[in-house]
Write an enzyme that holds these catalytic residues in place. Structure first.
Site, mmCIF file in Angstrom:
data_model
loop_
_atom_site.group_PDB
_atom_site.id
_atom_site.type_symbol
_atom_site.label_atom_id
_atom_site.label_comp_id
_atom_site.label_asym_id
_atom_site.label_seq_id
_atom_site.Cartn_x
_atom_site.Cartn_y
_atom_site.Cartn_z
ATOM 1 N N GLU A 160 37.174 32.874 37.214
ATOM 2 C CA GLU A 160 38.573 32.336 37.295
ATOM 3 C C GLU A 160 38.346 31.190 38.345
ATOM 4 O O GLU A 160 39.761 31.191 38.863
ATOM 5 C CB GLU A 160 39.445 33.508 37.455
ATOM 6 N N ASP A 180 40.070 43.913 29.145
ATOM 7 C CA ASP A 180 40.795 43.210 29.924
ATOM 8 C C ASP A 180 39.558 43.580 31.169
ATOM 9 O O ASP A 180 38.389 45.039 30.818
ATOM 10 C CB ASP A 180 41.641 43.541 30.836
ATOM 11 N N GLU A 212 40.227 34.923 27.676
ATOM 12 C CA GLU A 212 40.244 33.956 28.642
ATOM 13 C C GLU A 212 39.298 33.262 29.340
ATOM 14 O O GLU A 212 39.531 31.946 29.232
ATOM 15 C CB GLU A 212 41.187 35.236 30.191
ATOM 16 N N GLU A 262 48.562 33.200 35.177
ATOM 17 C CA GLU A 262 48.813 34.327 35.748
ATOM 18 C C GLU A 262 48.253 34.162 37.588
ATOM 19 O O GLU A 262 48.484 35.513 38.174
ATOM 20 C CB GLU A 262 47.691 35.282 34.841
#
Length: 650
Positions: free
Chosen positions: A167, A403, A452, A458
């Site tokens: 991320e 996740d 993801e 988010e």
């Protein structure tokens, strides 16, 4: 004199022997524009040219096994060449319902029971090792050396560790500045070298670690891989510590194909956006029956804090709120809602629901309204009890959001396949979060609807258009991406403030709406509060009409790091989405020549409003009639967008 003659003859014979061994095998794409020259000598190299312009020069490839080094002084037995022209239809078509797969290949068969296969496509090339050895092997390393023929810019998602959430924002480095201190990068990597673009990724990744790339010297990258973890320690409720690693990157069967290393190569930015290389190189589906797999949209409570308002109940992570989400999904034809962290009494117990929520009542309530439930779980909980898929299927759960994996070593790569297989046995789909990028498993197990592995919405204020504009050229260019779009509170960056329950996004309202068309995901979330969607009914009607699978994709405009405009067809409807990732207004003219001649159409567009450069929530909705001969001028303000649907007049 006799001795001198003998020396000369010996030298000549040695040179002849070396010359006989050193061979160059040439491979070209079907259109002849892309050429690969493979050199078999003391080492195994390849060079790549696009329209005779060098892209890579003498890239070395090797495979270091425990007992031997494949590619060092390789002895070529023979070569096989072929040309393939076929088409196939993916179960979950993110770009095209039918993909054309046309390439030329050469397979180099060496002594020591291994081969290397190269494929040349019109838009890139790929290669892989093929092993045919007895028993099992330990792979210590795989050499993937990349020598850029021209300096340029590398667009990278960098990380200092193999444990990563994937991320991080992109960095943009001059390749001349690569050195041993440069952090490694996850795939995909995008290179702008001269006028040529190169997207680097991998496909058919199984029982093997994912690649990371590291710049080590000027214009040079090399692959690095995580080692196989051997022992683990506790690290909370959703992860583990690796306490011992092997000295190898994979222990695997010795009769197998290794993953494809692929390179999309083009002078045209649009080619990167519409490429389907991951799909073309992936393994075939392992599922016989796929009729139960239903891609679609999903309403999500976590981003907005489960905070409906103007309602007659106290909102929160409770039964009344979830029924409100189900009612909203049902009204707009959304097939799923997600119940994220908090649906269970504990993150470590997947069988005991939160006592404040009657999960089974919600499941039945949803069934009556044609809305199924997706449950969030940590990977660690799933790994400890794979039988939960059988139990969830009995409950009537449609899928899981799995996740926080945050790794891509061989053990974790195998975990993904284990989960996908087990879920498929019970007709459940999977959305991988905290994940690495798609690498072909989603075609072998098409019940994997999304991943993801992206700096998504988010992350609130970290999700900036200046970073997200690279996704169509990088992360989303290799496969499904769960970005979680759909914010109804929009702000320009200098005014941005966001805190649940009033979660907001950076970029204009039209930009947010365009993301549903531009971004590809088999499971596309609506991240905002249903109350906000009800208050913005015209926007919600558009968003929920956007398909998640497509028959055809066109790129109307594309500039890496600046903008992208795509047109996508589902049946006889076209949707258009545009993103401006810069801090300056941009003007475009759209040509509608992709529409059928002689037919009339209506277009409903959502455009940046007059004041959206400052008040990002400002937009205008426009209805127009058009045909294939029309041109239309559009303006996307800074961090703005443009979205439209085109329907044929009956």
């Amino acid at each position: 004199m006799k001795n001198l003659n003998k020396i000369c003859i010996s030298v000549f014979l040695i040179l002849v022997a070396i010359s006989a061994q050193a061979k160059t095998i040439k491979l070209s794409s079907p259109d002849g524009n892309l050429k690969v020259e493979i050199e078999v000598g003391e080492q195994l190299y390849y060079s790549v040219f696009l329209k005779d312009q060098p892209v890579f020069t003498k890239n070395r490839i090797q495979l270091q096994l425990r007992t031997e080094l494949l590619g060092d002084k390789p002895k070529l037995k023979d070569t096989e060449k072929d040309q393939v022209s076929e088409s196939f239809s993916p179960v979950v078509p993110l770009k095209f319902s039918e993909i054309q797969n046309e390439y030329r290949l050469v397979r180099l068969n060496f002594k020591n029971d291994f081969s290397v296969e190269f494929r040349a496509y019109n838009d890139g090339f790929a290669y892989r090792f093929i092993l045919n050895k007895p028993g099992n092997i330990e792979v210590l390393d795989e050499v993937v050396d990349l020598n850029l023929a021209q300096p340029g810019t590398a667009h990278l998602q960098q990380t200092g560790s193999f444990k990563t959430s994937y991320e991080n924002p992109y960095t943009h480095l001059n390749t001349a500045n690569f050195n041993s201190e440069t952090e490694m990068a996850t795939l995909p990597v995008l290179l702008e070298s001269g006028k040529i673009n190169v997207l680097i990724s991998e496909s058919d990744l199984r029982d093997y670690p994912a690649i990371f790339l590291k710049g080590t010297s000027k214009d040079h990258l090399k692959a690095v891989f995580p080692k196989v973890p051997l022992e683990f320690g506790d690290d909370g409720d959703r992860s583990v510590k690796i306490t011992k690693e092997a000295d190898y990157i994979a222990k695997t069967e010795a009769i197998r194909n290794l993953p494809w290393r692929y390179f999309v190569i083009s002078e045209d930015d649009a080619t990167i956006v519409k490429n389907t290389m991951t799909a073309k190189l992936a393994g075939k589906s392992k599922l016989q029956d796929t009729d139960w797999i239903r891609p679609g949209q999903v309403s999500w409570e976590w981003w907005n804090g489960a905070s409906p308002y103007n309602v007659d109940f106290v909102s929160g992570f409770n039964e009344e709120t979830y029924k409100y989400f189900i009612d909203f999904a049902s009204e707009f034809g959304i097939p799923y809602i997600i119940m994220d962290e908090g649906w269970a009494k504990s993150t470590t117990d997947p069988y005991t629901p939160n006592p404040d929520i009657d999960l089974f009542e919600l499941i039945e309530y949803g069934k009556k309204k044609n809305v199924d439930i997706v449950l969030w779980l940590t990977w660690l909980t799933v790994d400890k009890d794979m039988e939960l898929f059988e139990k969830f299927h009995e409950w009537g759960i449609a899928g899981v959001k799995n996740d926080v994996m945050d790794r891509s070593d061989q053990w974790m790569v195998n975990y993904y396949e284990k989960v996908a297989k087990k879920a498929a046995e019970h007709e459940m789909f999977v959305d991988f979060h905290g994940s690495f990028k798609p690498a072909g498993l989603e075609y072998s197990y098409p019940n994997i609807l999304s991943y993801e592995g992206v700096l998504g919405m988010e992350q609130m204020g970290r999700a900036k258009p200046e970073n997200s504009i690279y996704f169509p050229f990088m992360r989303n260019a290799v496969g499904a991406m769960d970005y979680t779009p759909g914010a109804m509170i929009s702000m320009q960056p200098e005014y941005y403030f966001s805190r649940r329950p009033n979660s907001a996004s950076i970029g204009t309202r039209a930009y947010q709406m365009a993301l549903f068309v531009v971004f590809e995901s088999g499971l596309q979330m609506l991240a905002d509060n249903p109350t906000n969607y009800y208050k913005n009914g015209d926007c919600t009607e558009f968003i929920t009409s956007v398909p998640t699978t497509w028959d055809e994709t066109l790129v109307l405009n594309a500039e890496i790091g600046k903008n992208v405009i795509v047109a996508k067809r589902k049946g006889n409807q076209w949707f258009i989405g545009g993103m401006n990732g810069t801090d300056e207004d941009q003007d475009f003219e759209i040509d509608f020549d992709f529409l059928s001649e002689g037919k009339s159409y209506t277009m409903t567009s959502f455009e940046d409003g007059m004041n959206s450069a400052r008040q990002a929530i400002d937009y205008k909705k426009i209805d127009k009639e058009l045909d294939s001969n029309r041109h239309y001028k559009i303006k996307m303000v800074r961090n703005g967008g443009w979205a439209a649907v085109i329907s044929e007049v009956e």
